[in-house]
Enzyme design. Structure first.
Site, short mmCIF file in Angstrom:
data_model
loop_
_atom_site.label_atom_id
_atom_site.label_comp_id
_atom_site.label_asym_id
_atom_site.label_seq_id
_atom_site.Cartn_x
_atom_site.Cartn_y
_atom_site.Cartn_z
N ASP A 166 0.79 -1.47 -0.07
CA ASP A 166 -0.24 -0.32 -0.37
C ASP A 166 0.55 1.71 0.19
OD1 ASP A 166 -2.02 -1.91 0.05
OD2 ASP A 166 -2.52 -1.94 1.89
N LYS A 212 0.47 -7.92 -2.54
CA LYS A 212 -0.75 -7.72 -2.93
C LYS A 212 -0.35 -6.53 -3.71
CE LYS A 212 -3.86 -5.82 -0.16
NZ LYS A 212 -4.50 -4.81 -0.97
N ASP A 258 -5.24 -7.57 -6.66
CA ASP A 258 -5.76 -7.35 -6.13
C ASP A 258 -7.23 -5.52 -6.76
OD1 ASP A 258 -8.65 -7.28 -3.91
OD2 ASP A 258 -7.02 -5.88 -2.00
N LYS A 283 -10.02 -6.52 -7.62
CA LYS A 283 -11.49 -6.72 -7.66
C LYS A 283 -12.35 -6.29 -8.52
CE LYS A 283 -11.19 -5.47 -2.28
NZ LYS A 283 -9.78 -4.77 -2.54
N ASP A 322 -18.67 -6.69 -13.29
CA ASP A 322 -18.62 -5.98 -14.95
C ASP A 322 -19.60 -7.04 -15.00
OD1 ASP A 322 -19.49 -4.50 -17.11
OD2 ASP A 322 -17.61 -3.31 -16.02
N ILE A 323 -20.11 -6.58 -16.12
CA ILE A 323 -20.71 -8.17 -17.22
C ILE A 323 -20.37 -9.49 -17.58
CG2 ILE A 323 -22.85 -6.82 -17.96
CD1 ILE A 323 -20.74 -7.04 -21.17
N PRO A 324 -20.36 -10.44 -17.66
CA PRO A 324 -20.07 -11.87 -17.63
C PRO A 324 -18.11 -11.64 -18.88
CG PRO A 324 -21.34 -12.52 -17.72
CD PRO A 324 -21.55 -11.15 -17.99
N ASN A 325 -18.91 -10.98 -19.91
CA ASN A 325 -17.54 -10.68 -21.19
C ASN A 325 -16.81 -9.73 -20.98
OD1 ASN A 325 -16.73 -11.19 -23.98
ND2 ASN A 325 -17.42 -9.17 -23.84
N THR A 326 -17.54 -8.53 -20.27
CA THR A 326 -16.27 -7.54 -20.10
C THR A 326 -15.04 -8.00 -18.75
OG1 THR A 326 -17.66 -5.72 -20.59
CG2 THR A 326 -15.78 -5.65 -19.15
N THR A 350 -15.45 -6.44 3.49
CA THR A 350 -15.19 -6.32 5.69
C THR A 350 -15.58 -4.92 5.71
OG1 THR A 350 -13.06 -6.23 5.07
CG2 THR A 350 -13.85 -8.74 5.99
N GLY A 375 -0.86 -5.37 6.30
CA GLY A 375 0.02 -4.03 6.12
C GLY A 375 0.77 -2.86 6.47
N ARG A 376 0.73 -2.47 7.10
CA ARG A 376 0.74 -1.32 7.74
C ARG A 376 1.18 -2.08 9.17
NH1 ARG A 376 -4.57 1.54 8.46
NH2 ARG A 376 -5.12 -0.63 7.96
O1 C5P Z 1 -2.49 -2.15 6.39
P1 C5P Z 1 -3.77 -3.81 6.85
O2 C5P Z 1 -2.91 -5.16 7.49
O3 C5P Z 1 -5.18 -3.42 7.05
O4 C5P Z 1 -4.29 -3.88 5.21
C1 C5P Z 1 -4.62 -4.76 4.77
C2 C5P Z 1 -5.17 -4.56 3.53
O5 C5P Z 1 -5.71 -5.52 3.17
C3 C5P Z 1 -4.82 -2.90 2.24
O6 C5P Z 1 -4.85 -3.19 1.55
C4 C5P Z 1 -6.83 -2.89 2.19
O7 C5P Z 1 -6.84 -2.56 1.05
C5 C5P Z 1 -6.59 -5.13 2.31
N1 C5P Z 1 -7.95 -5.63 2.69
C6 C5P Z 1 -9.03 -4.89 3.89
N2 C5P Z 1 -9.99 -5.81 3.25
C7 C5P Z 1 -11.16 -6.15 2.92
C8 C5P Z 1 -9.98 -7.06 1.22
C9 C5P Z 1 -9.12 -5.76 1.73
O8 C5P Z 1 -8.31 -4.70 4.05
N3 C5P Z 1 -12.19 -7.12 2.95
#
Ligand code: C5P
Length: 238
Positions: A11, A33, A60, A62, A65-69, A124, A214-215
């Protein structure tokens, strides 16, 4: 020492930041990621560069869209050499199946290794009130399990989910299904903006196959030491 179940979230915003962090983490981290902010900012070169460093890449983005796209988008991303890609399960069975089938067919035609394809079940960040406002009657947990089953039926390799849902998904989808969980916090570390967090060991015990972190790594004073501490904790669950 590395653990292939750890996916470190990149990130950060520039290629310089990517190179600095990946170099700092060295052999401790083998899987990264790349999310939409970094990918839209610097483009495909980030995937190419990580592959050149022999790193696995979870792209990541995500797709929804429609299936073809969606299938066309997944096939374009497949050609970049990512290890794992994802779509939204709420795009529906036909979208997931079309994307999955076309990705497999094109990878076979090109003679390249096919990436894993996983689905986001319910973000989430969505709580029960948001969910109801969207006109959806099921409990979120039931919807997550239902969407995970649908993803499996469409041929996908797994889902992204919170660690709280991992055991339900494992029960519903069996032992080979990938469960990739963000929101992981080593005991005693800052939760930042995540509310439904789990420790690495509890997430793995509940059935997660990969942890996205991440962090707790990139924002640590010593990212390599932080990653190694997490890996030590993960090694307790095999
Ligand atoms: O810094 P942290 O450990 O919270 O980062 C989690 C990573 O997972 C981030 O890139 C965040 O966008 C991603 N993510 C998330 N929850 C999701 C899907 C992806 O925290 N449901």
């Amino acid at each position: 020492m590395a653990d292939e179940r750890l996916i470190a979230a990149l990130d950060v915003h520039t290629m310089d930041d990517v190179k600095r962090l990946v170099t700092t983490l060295g052999d401790s981290v083998t899987y990264y990621k790349v999310g939409m902010e970094l990918f839209y900012g610097v483009g495909a070169q980030v995937v190419t560069w990580l592959r050149e460093q022999d790193k696995d890449v979870f792209l990541d983005l995500k797709l929804h869209d429609i299936p073809n796209t969606a299938a066309g988008g997944i096939c374009s991303l497949m050609r970049l050499g990512a290890t794992m890609l994802n779509v939204h399960a709420s795009g529906g069975y036909t979208m997931m199946k079309t994307a999955c089938d076309r990705m497999h067919a094109e990878a076979a035609e090109l003679g390249v290794k096919c990436p894993k394809l996983i689905a986001v079940t319910v973000l989430t960040s969505i709580n029960q009130d948001d969910w109801r406002d969207m006109g959806l009657a099921l409990q979120i947990k039931s919807a997550v399990v239902r969407l995970a089953r649908l993803a499996q039926k469409a041929g996908l390799d797994g889902v992204v989910a919170s660690a709280q849902e991992a055991s339900l998904i494992r029960e519903a989808c069996g032992k080979d299904f990938l469960i990739v969980t963000p929101g992981i916090r080593p005991a005693g570390s800052d939760t930042y903006d995540q509310s439904r967090v789990a420790t690495p060991t509890s997430a793995l015990t509940d059935g997660a196959t990969h942890l996205v972190i991440g962090r707790p790594i990139y924002a640590a004073d010593d990212p390599k030491a932080a990653a190694e501490k997490i890996i030590n904790e993960m090694e307790k669950v095999r």
